[in-house]
Design a protein around this motif. Structure first.
Motif, PDB file in Angstrom:
ATOM      1  N   PRO A  70     -67.238 -42.565  -7.510  1.00 17.93           N
ATOM      2  CA  PRO A  70     -67.180 -41.955  -6.182  1.00 17.93           C
ATOM      3  C   PRO A  70     -68.562 -41.895  -5.547  1.00 17.93           C
ATOM      4  O   PRO A  70     -69.579 -42.127  -6.211  1.00 17.93           O
ATOM      5  CB  PRO A  70     -66.651 -40.553  -6.467  1.00 17.93           C
ATOM      6  N   ASP A  75     -63.919 -40.932  -2.857  1.00 18.47           N
ATOM      7  CA  ASP A  75     -63.541 -41.988  -3.787  1.00 18.47           C
ATOM      8  C   ASP A  75     -63.222 -43.273  -3.020  1.00 18.47           C
ATOM      9  O   ASP A  75     -62.354 -43.269  -2.143  1.00 18.47           O
ATOM     10  CB  ASP A  75     -62.318 -41.554  -4.592  1.00 18.47           C
ATOM     11  N   TYR A  95     -58.037 -43.029 -14.883  1.00 18.66           N
ATOM     12  CA  TYR A  95     -59.232 -42.821 -14.064  1.00 18.66           C
ATOM     13  C   TYR A  95     -60.399 -42.497 -14.983  1.00 18.66           C
ATOM     14  O   TYR A  95     -60.341 -41.546 -15.777  1.00 18.66           O
ATOM     15  CB  TYR A  95     -59.027 -41.677 -13.064  1.00 18.66           C
ATOM     16  N   ARG A 126     -67.758 -36.251  -9.016  1.00 21.24           N
ATOM     17  CA  ARG A 126     -66.709 -36.579  -9.978  1.00 21.24           C
ATOM     18  C   ARG A 126     -65.604 -35.532  -9.992  1.00 21.24           C
ATOM     19  O   ARG A 126     -64.421 -35.866 -10.100  1.00 21.24           O
ATOM     20  CB  ARG A 126     -67.311 -36.723 -11.376  1.00 21.24           C
ATOM     21  N   ALA A 129     -63.499 -36.174  -7.054  1.00 22.80           N
ATOM     22  CA  ALA A 129     -62.661 -37.360  -7.244  1.00 22.80           C
ATOM     23  C   ALA A 129     -61.496 -37.073  -8.189  1.00 22.80           C
ATOM     24  O   ALA A 129     -60.356 -37.469  -7.929  1.00 22.80           O
ATOM     25  CB  ALA A 129     -63.505 -38.510  -7.776  1.00 22.80           C
TER      26      ALA A 129
END
Length: 284
Positions: A70, A75, A95, A126, A129
């Motif tokens: 991201p 993202d 992911y 993160r 995301a």
């Protein structure tokens, strides 16, 4: 069986051969390295550039792995393909995140139930995301799995080159430890999950031995027969803001879930095993 890797980079290069060996057809997106993607056994697509072809692959993929990182604006995969993913029907969606989402714990242990309290910009991106992917999965019944990776190393990515060049530094910050993971172990964890989906699962992907960074440099120097780089006090060492930020967090990450739920037995349970294997496979 068809697999799509969005952001086919270093880690995916170790997974793809394992998938191909099981009969998977793998497609991987890349910004500018189609030859590298093809060399791993995947069919490359440029992204940005071939968005329509990527959408077509999303529609028919049995497994989708998201490796793209991201940014401040969010993202990139969701920015371009959220609507397509919402209509997709994979049996597995993965992911790749980071253990940086846990923040600083002064060397204490964390696991997948630990609250997410990142202290760096990268960690906060993160967490955002992860949250966005979990929201999409919940809204559209997608079989999302999140993998929080520790510091990645492996062939072509490790301390040897800097030690040989004389640029390696042993920065010492008392109490500082990092968790790590060899790229081959990332690949086997992902494959185990693909073969045994558990939608909603979150896994820490790290080895058994969190260790001070200066110990890793010392072993690399020993294996190469090179002089031990002098120790430098973190408090007074000259470092870029980016380099210094990596020392902002210290924690030991538990990996019991990948062993108990996925039956993973680590190939390289500590950095000593990983570095020695790298030397044996390709003397540096």
């Amino acid at each position: 069986m068809k697999a799509l890797v969005l952001g086919h980079g270093y880690s995916a290069g170790f997974l793809t051969p394992r998938l191909v060996a099981q009969g998977w057809q793998v497609t991987g997106t890349t910004r500018d390295a189609p030859d590298r993607v093809a060399a791993s056994g995947a069919t490359p697509l440029l992204w940005p550039g071939q968005g329509d072809q990527v959408r077509a692959q999303i529609a028919k993929a049995d497994a989708i792995l998201v490796c793209a990182a991201p940014a401040a604006q969010g993202d990139p995969v969701l920015a371009d393909f959220a609507a397509d993913l919402a209509r997709a029907t994979p049996r597995w969606l993965g992911y790749l995140s980071t253990t940086g989402v846990y923040g600083d714990h002064a060397g204490a242990w964390v696991d997948e139930t630990t609250p997410l309290t990142p202290s760096t910009r990268r960690g906060r991106e993160r967490v955002a995301a992860e949250t966005a992917w979990q929201r999409l999965a919940a809204d559209h019944d997608l079989p999302l799995h999140i993998f929080r990776l520790a510091g990645i190393y492996g062939p072509g990515r490790g301390p040897f080159a800097k030690v040989r060049e004389g640029t390696a530094r042993r920065i010492v910050k008392p109490g500082q430890v990092f968790s790590r993971i060899h790229a081959e172990d990332i690949a086997q964890v992902l494959l185990a999950s693909i073969n045994a989906p558990d939608p909603g699962a979150v896994y820490n992907v790290c080895d058994d031995d969190p260790a001070p960074p200066e110990d890793v440099i010392a072993l690399a120097a020993e294996l190469l027969g090179a002089p031990l780089p002098p120790a430098e006090d973190f408090a007074t060492a000259q470092m870029t803001p980016m380099a210094r930020s990596f020392y902002a967090e210290s924690k030991r990450v538990r990996n019991g879930r990948i062993k108990e739920r996925l039956g993973v037995r680590l190939i390289h349970p500590d950095y000593r095993s990983g570095l020695r294997a790298m030397m044996a496979e390709q003397p540096l």
